[in-house]
Design a protein around this motif. Structure first.
Motif, mmCIF file in Angstrom:
data_model
loop_
_atom_site.group_PDB
_atom_site.id
_atom_site.type_symbol
_atom_site.label_atom_id
_atom_site.label_comp_id
_atom_site.label_asym_id
_atom_site.label_seq_id
_atom_site.Cartn_x
_atom_site.Cartn_y
_atom_site.Cartn_z
ATOM 1 N N GLN A 174 -72.173 45.620 -22.388
ATOM 2 C CA GLN A 174 -71.076 44.687 -22.202
ATOM 3 C C GLN A 174 -71.603 43.278 -21.995
ATOM 4 O O GLN A 174 -71.012 42.327 -22.461
ATOM 5 C CB GLN A 174 -70.223 45.112 -21.010
ATOM 6 C CG GLN A 174 -69.409 46.342 -21.288
ATOM 7 C CD GLN A 174 -68.635 46.791 -20.065
ATOM 8 O OE1 GLN A 174 -68.827 46.294 -18.959
ATOM 9 N NE2 GLN A 174 -67.768 47.753 -20.260
ATOM 10 N N SER A 175 -72.723 43.149 -21.314
ATOM 11 C CA SER A 175 -73.279 41.835 -21.054
ATOM 12 C C SER A 175 -73.711 41.168 -22.360
ATOM 13 O O SER A 175 -73.469 39.988 -22.560
ATOM 14 C CB SER A 175 -74.453 41.957 -20.087
ATOM 15 O OG SER A 175 -74.918 40.695 -19.742
ATOM 16 N N TRP B 168 -69.428 37.024 -27.314
ATOM 17 C CA TRP B 168 -68.014 36.657 -27.318
ATOM 18 C C TRP B 168 -67.791 35.283 -26.696
ATOM 19 O O TRP B 168 -67.005 34.482 -27.194
ATOM 20 C CB TRP B 168 -67.205 37.720 -26.573
ATOM 21 C CG TRP B 168 -65.743 37.435 -26.537
ATOM 22 C CD1 TRP B 168 -65.018 37.054 -25.446
ATOM 23 C CD2 TRP B 168 -64.822 37.489 -27.627
ATOM 24 N NE1 TRP B 168 -63.703 36.871 -25.795
ATOM 25 C CE2 TRP B 168 -63.553 37.132 -27.128
ATOM 26 C CE3 TRP B 168 -64.939 37.796 -28.985
ATOM 27 C CZ2 TRP B 168 -62.422 37.078 -27.933
ATOM 28 C CZ3 TRP B 168 -63.804 37.750 -29.773
ATOM 29 C CH2 TRP B 168 -62.577 37.391 -29.251
ATOM 30 N N LYS B 169 -68.501 34.990 -25.625
ATOM 31 C CA LYS B 169 -68.292 33.738 -24.908
ATOM 32 C C LYS B 169 -69.004 32.540 -25.530
ATOM 33 O O LYS B 169 -68.584 31.405 -25.336
ATOM 34 C CB LYS B 169 -68.766 33.866 -23.457
ATOM 35 C CG LYS B 169 -67.904 34.761 -22.617
ATOM 36 C CD LYS B 169 -68.488 34.876 -21.234
ATOM 37 C CE LYS B 169 -67.684 35.807 -20.359
ATOM 38 N NZ LYS B 169 -68.279 35.970 -19.031
ATOM 39 N N THR C 46 -80.703 33.663 -20.075
ATOM 40 C CA THR C 46 -81.315 34.790 -19.390
ATOM 41 C C THR C 46 -81.364 35.933 -20.398
ATOM 42 O O THR C 46 -80.394 36.150 -21.130
ATOM 43 C CB THR C 46 -80.465 35.214 -18.177
ATOM 44 O OG1 THR C 46 -80.377 34.120 -17.287
ATOM 45 C CG2 THR C 46 -81.082 36.391 -17.462
ATOM 46 N N CYS C 47 -82.469 36.644 -20.442
ATOM 47 C CA CYS C 47 -82.627 37.737 -21.402
ATOM 48 C C CYS C 47 -82.726 39.067 -20.671
ATOM 49 O O CYS C 47 -83.376 39.168 -19.630
ATOM 50 C CB CYS C 47 -83.881 37.533 -22.246
ATOM 51 S SG CYS C 47 -83.842 36.001 -23.212
ATOM 52 N N THR C 48 -82.098 40.083 -21.235
ATOM 53 C CA THR C 48 -82.198 41.451 -20.746
ATOM 54 C C THR C 48 -82.461 42.337 -21.955
ATOM 55 O O THR C 48 -81.660 42.359 -22.894
ATOM 56 C CB THR C 48 -80.884 41.894 -20.053
ATOM 57 O OG1 THR C 48 -80.591 40.982 -19.003
ATOM 58 C CG2 THR C 48 -81.028 43.299 -19.496
#
Length: 147
Positions: free
Chosen positions: A29-30, A36-37, A133-135
């Protein structure tokens, strides 16, 4: 006594699995929320009228549903180029990655009006570096644009 240990054990396993699923789905979702944002490619609306572009984008992306969000940035570049910031085309800086490349974008700022349908925005086209920020090698949070 034995039955209470078994019942606690049976309850603990589903709780652990549920927790793992929530963490896993939160990552997806993130990533999706970031796109999306902040990503609009190809552009949904012409940026020749950046104020109208911002007003329409903020409403379309749900950022005026309950309150008029103060600011947002829409990156008008290839999504994979933005992902590459997390995969070697960005410089690590504390908890963030600063892009080595600049991106076409529109910076949107709230100028007045009540939610949900009358929020007005001013837009400013720009070509700047970004900080994210990266995940898991994907951008998950837009921090700011870099000059």
């Amino acid at each position: 006594m034995w039955s209470s240990k078994v019942s606690c054990s049976l309850l603990a396993h589903p709780a652990i699995l549920l927790g793992l699923l929530l963490v896993r789905s939160g990552e997806g979702q993130s990533r999706e929320a970031f796109v999306w944002k902040h990503i609009d490619y190809p552009k949904s609306y012409p940026t020749s009228h950046p104020d109208t572009y911002c007003t329409l984008m903020m409403m379309q992306r749900g950022m005026t549903r309950y309150v008029c969000k103060e600011t947002s940035t829409f990156i008008n570049d290839f999504p994979i180029s933005v992902v590459q910031v997390c995969r070697g085309r960005g410089t690590p800086s504390s908890n963030y990655f600063d892009s080595t490349d600049s991106f076409d974008m529109v910076l949107c700022r709230y100028t007045g009006g009540p939610p949900p349908y009358n929020c007005r925005y001013s837009g400013k086209p720009a070509h700047l570096r970004i900080r994210v920020t990266c995940t898991g090698n994907h951008p998950t949070h837009y921090v700011t644009q870099r000059t």
